[in-house]
Enzyme design. Structure first.
Site, PDB file in Angstrom:
ATOM      1  N   SER A 113      40.318 -13.393  48.460  1.00  0.00           N
ATOM      2  CA  SER A 113      40.104 -12.736  47.363  1.00  0.00           C
ATOM      3  C   SER A 113      40.244 -10.669  47.754  1.00  0.00           C
ATOM      4  O   SER A 113      41.394 -10.270  47.291  1.00  0.00           O
ATOM      5  CB  SER A 113      39.131 -12.812  46.106  1.00  0.00           C
ATOM      6  OG  SER A 113      38.972 -12.588  44.938  1.00  0.00           O
ATOM      7  N   LEU A 114      38.992 -10.633  47.533  1.00  0.00           N
ATOM      8  CA  LEU A 114      38.970  -8.946  47.420  1.00  0.00           C
ATOM      9  C   LEU A 114      40.233  -8.474  48.748  1.00  0.00           C
ATOM     10  O   LEU A 114      40.791  -8.030  49.081  1.00  0.00           O
ATOM     11  CB  LEU A 114      38.320  -8.367  47.695  1.00  0.00           C
ATOM     12  CG  LEU A 114      37.635  -6.971  48.282  1.00  0.00           C
ATOM     13  CD1 LEU A 114      38.664  -6.297  47.136  1.00  0.00           C
ATOM     14  CD2 LEU A 114      36.679  -6.183  47.867  1.00  0.00           C
TER      15      LEU A 114
END
Length: 248
Positions: free
Chosen positions: A90-91
């Site tokens: 994700s991030l």
């Protein structure tokens, strides 16, 4: 100034390559605590620990992308120049891309593989990620996160943990919002993209967009589960990563 800590998950002094693991927003190095044993003895596994969580809960978190990446570079500069691969979730996938670009610019032969998970290609923006979260109270914020990612991490079901981790989650999303994608030279290494079939974030975007980031082999694979398939499908995920790293 806050600093990045690179935590060795299992010391392997004779290792000839390294793998850096980068967690999702609000997550810490402990997300990967059981991962090192899955990899062969010649690969030493590290996890990136951003400030503001776990054993760094009292350290101010990053909210500025340039400052955070600069701290990552400083931490990596202290390492021996061994071959390296990155996994980001994700991030963490966006951080992994930028760190891989740095390695490829400085020493392209060192970059072994880039694994990006649970994240659309950052060269495009998507409306689902645009709500202004700064003005939301905690309940509204968690509701938006639940809608955005299909589910919240199980740790948010525990009141004490939720209270401790919400500030780092908010800060990490500010960090992501401060990121500006810039077109760069494609990477010389293989690139693998992973997704969960029930993850709203990756279901809205063609994952093959990531292919523009490499001149080498590109593959994508989906696992059952949602945004946090790295936990629900961990064994399958790690098996695939090991196969690809030992083939590189």
């Amino acid at each position: 100034m806050s600093e990045i800590i690179l935590k060795c998950l299992e010391p392997r002094p004779m290792a000839i390559a390294r793998l850096m693991l980068i967690p999702f927003a609000g997550g810490g190095a402990s997300v990967f605590r059981h991962w090192a044993k899955a990899f062969p003895a010649h690969i030493e596994v590290f996890a990136l620990q951003l400030p503001g969580r776990e054993d760094r809960i009292n350290t101010p978190p990053f909210t500025d992308w340039t400052e955070m990446i600069g701290s990552c570079h400083a931490a990596m500069a202290r390492w021996p120049k061994l071959p390296i691969a990155f996994y980001g979730h994700s991030l963490g996938a966006v951080i992994a891309l930028e760190l891989a670009r740095t390695v490829a610019t400085e020493s392209p032969e060192r970059l072994q593989h880039l694994f990006c998970a649970a994240r659309p290609w950052p060269g495009k923006s998507y409306p689902i990620e645009q709500p202004d979260i700064d003005s939301l109270d905690d309940d509204e914020f968690l509701s938006v996160m639940n809608e955005r990612y299909g589910t919240l991490h199980p740790s948010f079901e525990i009141d004490e943990i939720r209270e401790l981790t919400l500030p780092s989650l908010r800060s990490d999303l500010k960090l992501l919002n401060s990121y500006n994608y810039n077109r760069n030279q494609p990477l010389p290494s293989p690139l693998t993209v992973y997704s969960g079939v029930a993850d709203p974030i990756t279901s809205i975007a063609p994952l093959n967009d990531w292919q523009s980031e490499t001149t080498s082999n590109f593959t994508s694979r989906s696992f059952s589960g949602g945004h946090f398939f790295l936990e629900t499908c961990r064994d399958e995920l790690l098996h695939d990563m090991v196969q690809k790293l030992t083939q590189s």
